[in-house]
Design an enzyme around this catalytic site. Structure first.
Site, PDB file in Angstrom:
ATOM      1  N   HIS A  67       0.830  -1.195   0.000  1.00  0.00           N
ATOM      2  CA  HIS A  67       0.000   0.000   0.000  1.00  0.00           C
ATOM      3  C   HIS A  67       0.867   1.248   0.000  1.00  0.00           C
ATOM      4  CE1 HIS A  67       0.777  -1.208   4.179  1.00  0.00           C
ATOM      5  NE2 HIS A  67       0.886   0.091   4.439  1.00  0.00           N
ATOM      6  N   CYS A 175       1.854  -3.384  35.422  1.00  0.00           N
ATOM      7  CA  CYS A 175       3.029  -4.007  36.031  1.00  0.00           C
ATOM      8  C   CYS A 175       4.100  -2.933  36.205  1.00  0.00           C
ATOM      9  CB  CYS A 175       3.559  -5.167  35.175  1.00  0.00           C
ATOM     10  SG  CYS A 175       4.208  -4.695  33.561  1.00  0.00           S
TER      11      CYS A 175
END
Length: 631
Positions: A67, A175
C-alpha cells in the site's frame, strides 16, 4: 469504511504472470496506471517499494497487502490479484503469497489507506473467505465473495450489539515496567471473557501511559472490577463497586478464575474513603505481602526512568572521559546530568512507595524521608554514610502507613473542616512524624548498616564475589520480572549508586538476559518441539534478550514452568558467576548489549552471556518433549 466501495473489478488480475516479488508489484502498479487511477507509474512505484523496505507487507497465510499514499494517485482503490503458483514475498511466516491486495490512496486522503487495511484485515480473518478467493475464477466472483463476507461480519457485529443481557466486567492491568505483563494480562482477560460470555473492558497502565481508559458509564454499568496490578493505579473511581484486587500475573495465569469470582459476587464493595481496595479473598490475593510487594514495585517502576536515563548518560560520560579528559565540556555536562538524575533515585522510590500506600497526602513526607536517607547522618550517631536505599524504602513505608493512621484518627473531623486535612493536617503532621523517625531512628541505625554493607562489598574476596554474582544472576530467572527478580535488580542498583562499582549490575544484567535468549536458542535448534507460534515468539526473544527484557520468557514459563524456569536458573547462575569471575563491570543500569561498549571487560560480558544462554537453551531444548501444549 467498507472495502467494497473501493475494491475495483476493472483492475483485478486473476492470474499474475510474475514469479518474483518485484515483478508482482510492478505488474499490479501497471494495472493501476493503465486504468488511469495513477498518472505517474514511477512515482507511485517509488512509495510502494519504499514501504516494502520498511517492513514486508506479506502478513502470512498466503496474503500480502502492499500500500501507499501518493500524489500520483487520482482516486483511492484496492486492486485484487491472485497467483496460482505462489510468489516468494519475504512474508512474516516465510510462506509464498497467493493473494494480493494493493491499496492506493491520494496524498490528501488522510488515513483512507489505513482504514482500507483495517477493513481488509478484519474480513481476511475469515478462513472460508481466503479459501474461496484462492479458487475464484472471475472478478465478479471475487466481489461477490467479499460482499458475502462483509454481510456475514455485519450480521455478527449486529448480534453482538444486541447481546445487552451479557454482564459487563471492567478491569485494569499494570506491572512495574509496563512492558510485558500489562498487555499479556489484558489479552488473557479479554480472551477469557469471550469464552465465558462476559463483556470485558480492560484499561492498561503500561509504559506508554494509560490506554483504553475506562469511562464513567462503563464503570457504572459494570457488575464488578478486576484490578490486576503490581503498582499503584487509580482506584477512587471504583468507589461503591465490587473490586477484586490481585497481582498482574494472576490476570495472565488464571483470568477465568478472576472473572468467575466477580460473577459469583465474591469481591467486597470498595469504600473510597479508606484509600485501599477491600479484598474478598485474602488468601487468593496474597495477603499483606502482596500489598507490600505492590507498594515496593510502585516505587521501583517510577524510579526506573531516572535509573536508566541517568545511568546510561553517566556511563557515556565515563567513555568520553577516557578520550577527552575529565575537564572536557562533554564529560562534565553528561556526568553532571547523570549524577543529577541519580540524586533523585531514593526520594522518588520513597515518595511513590508512600503514594501507593497512602495516596497523594503521603507523597510529600515520603519524598522528604527519602531525601533524608541520602544525606550523611547528622543526628545522634555521627556518620559519614547515609541510610541509602534501605533507609529510603523504610521511609516510604513509614510515610504511607503514618498517613493511613492519620486518616483514621481524623475520620470523624466535622465535614466543615475536611479542607484542613489535605492542606494542613496531613502535610504538617506527616512531615513532622516522618522527619522525627528518620532523624532520630532510621538514619542513625541504617547509616551504620549501609557503611558496613558498602565496606563488605568493596573488600570481599573473589570467591565471595562469584557466589554473590551467581545468586543475583539466578534470582533474575526465578520469576522472570517478579519480586525476586526486582529484589536482585534493586540490590545491584543500590551497590552501583553507593559504591560506583557496576560489578553486581553485570551479574544481574547477564542473569536477566539469559532466559529470553535461552528460549530463542531452544526454539531455533529444536524446532520440531515447538509450534509455529512458539517459534515466532522465540525469534522475538533474541531482541528482548539482548535488550535485557527478561519478561520475553514468560509465555513459555506459563506453559511449562518447571522446564523453563529450571533451565534458565542454571544458565543465569552460571552467567552471573562468570561475570564476577572475569571481573566484568557495567556502569549503566540497563540497556543489555546496546551499552556493551560502556562496560569494563565487555568481551567477557558477552562470553558470560553466551555460555549461560547456550547452557540454559540446551537444557531446555533437550528436556522439552517433542509434543507439548502450546502457550
Amino acid at each position: 469504511m467498507d472495502v467494497l466501495d473501493i475494491l475495483r473489478k476493472d483492475i483485478m488480475i486473476m492470474d499474475l504472470k510474475a514469479r518474483t516479488k518485484e515483478d508482482a508489484l510492478n505488474e499490479m502498479i501497471n494495472s493501476f496506471f493503465v486504468s488511469g487511477l495513477v498518472d505517474d507509474k514511477e512515482l507511485f512505484a517509488k512509495d510502494i517499494f519504499k514501504r516494502e523496505e520498511e517492513a514486508t507487507t506479506g502478513i502470512g497465510d498466503g496474503i500480502a497487502m502492499p500500500h501507499a499514499r501518493n500524489i500520483a494517485v487520482k482516486k483511492a482503490a484496492v486492486l485484487f490479484a491472485k497467483s496460482s503458483v505462489g510468489i516468494e514475498y519475504e512474508a512474516l511466516d516465510g510462506q509464498p503469497v497467493h493473494l494480493f491486495f494493493m491499496i492506493a490512496a491520494p496524498a490528501n486522503a488522510n488515513d483512507i489507506h489505513l482504514q482500507a487495511l483495517a477493513s481488509l484485515s478484519s474480513l481476511l480473518l475469515d478462513s472460508e473467505l481466503i479459501s474461496s478467493l484462492k479458487n475464484a475464477k472471475t472478478s465478479d466472483e471475487v466481489q461477490e465473495l467479499f460482499k458475502k463476507a462483509s454481510d456475514k461480519k455485519k450480521k455478527k457485529e449486529s448480534s453482538a450489539i444486541d447481546e445487552k443481557n451479557l454482564p459487563l466486567i471492567v478491569a485494569v492491568t499494570a506491572c512495574p515496567t509496563g512492558i510485558a505483563h500489562t498487555y499479556m494480562a489484558e489479552s488473557a482477560l479479554l480472551e477469557a471473557g469471550k469464552k465465558m460470555n462476559v463483556k470485558m473492558r480492560v484499561e492498561t497502565n503500561g509504559s506508554e501511559g494509560v490506554k483504553h481508559r475506562l469511562s464513567t458509564s462503563e464503570i457504572d454499568q459494570a457488575i464488578g472490577v478486576i484490578v490486576a496490578a503490581d503498582k499503584k493505579v487509580e482506584v477512587d473511581r471504583f468507589s461503591g463497586k465490587k473490586v477484586l484486587q490481585t497481582a498482574v500475573v494472576d490476570g495472565i495465569k488464571k483470568p477465568e478464575k478472576l472473572i468467575q469470582a466477580v460473577l459469583d459476587g465474591k469481591p467486597a464493595i470498595f469504600n473510597g474513603e479508606n484509600a485501599e481496595v477491600i479484598k474478598a479473598d485474602e488468601g487468593q490475593q496474597g495477603g499483606i505481602w502482596h500489598h507490600v510487594y505492590q507498594d515496593l514495585m510502585s516505587g521501583i517502576s517510577n524510579m526506573l526512568p531516572f535509573v536508566v536515563g541517568g545511568g546510561i548518560l553517566m556511563a557515556i560520560s565515563f567513555l568520553l572521559e577516557q578520550s577527552l579528559g575529565k575537564t572536557s565540556t562533554a564529560f562534565v555536562f553528561l556526568n553532571s546530568l547523570g549524577t543529577n538524575a541519580f540524586s533523585f533515585l531514593i526520594p522518588i522510590l520513597a515518595g511513590f512507595i508512600a503514594f501507593s500506600i497512602g495516596d497523594r497526602p503521603a507523597m510529600m513526607p515520603g519524598f522528604v524521608g527519602g531525601y533524608m536517607a541520602t544525606q550523611a547522618s547528622a543526628s545522634i550517631v555521627k556518620s559519614n554514610g547515609s541510610a541509602g536505599f534501605i533507609g529510603g524504602i523504610i521511609a516510604g513505608f513509614i510515610a504511607g502507613y503514618l498517613i493511613l493512621v492519620l486518616k483514621k484518627l481524623f475520620i470523624r473531623l466535622p465535614k466543615s473542616l475536611d479542607g484542613l486535612k489535605p492542606m494542613i493536617i496531613f502535610p504538617v503532621l506527616g512531615l513532622f512524624l516522618v522527619g522525627t523517625l528518620m532523624f532520630f531512628v532510621i538514619d542513625p541505625i541504617f547509616s551504620v548498616v549501609n557503611l558496613f554493607l558498602v565496606h563488605f562489598l568493596t573488600t570481599m574476596g573473589t570467591a565471595n564475589a562469584i557466589l554473590l554474582g551467581a545468586i543475583l544472576g539466578g534470582m533474575q530467572a526465578v520469576d522472570l520480572g517478579g519480586p525476586v527478580n526486582k529484589a536482585a535488580y534493586t540490590t545491584a542498583i543500590g551497590v552501583l549508586t553507593a559504591t560506583g562499582n557496576g560489578s553486581m549490575m553485570a551479574s544481574v544484567m547477564v542473569g536477566g538476559m539469559i532466559p529470553p535468549l535461552a528460549i530463542a536458542i531452544a526454539t531455533t535448534i529444536w524446532k520440531n518441539k515447538f509450534t509455529a507460534d512458539e517459534q515466532k515468539a522465540g525469534i522475538s526473544n533474541y531482541v528482548l534478550g539482548i535488550s535485557f527484557i527478561t519478561e520475553g520468557a514468560i509465555p513459555f514459563a506459563i506453559a511449562d514452568p518447571v522446564r523453563v524456569i529450571g533451565s534458565c536458573i542454571v544458565g543465569s547462575v552460571l552467567g552471573g558467576g562468570l561475570a564476577q569471575f572475569w571481573n566484568v563491570s557495567v556502569p549503566a543500569p540497563h540497556g543489555g548489549l546496546w551499552v556493551v561498549l560502556l562496560m569494563h571487560n565487555p568481551l567477557y560480558f558477552v562470553l558470560s552471556l553466551v555460555i549461560g544462554s547456550v547452557v540454559a537453551g540446551t537444557i531446555y531444548g533437550i528436556w522439552k518433549p517433542k509434543k507439548d501444549n502450546a502457550f
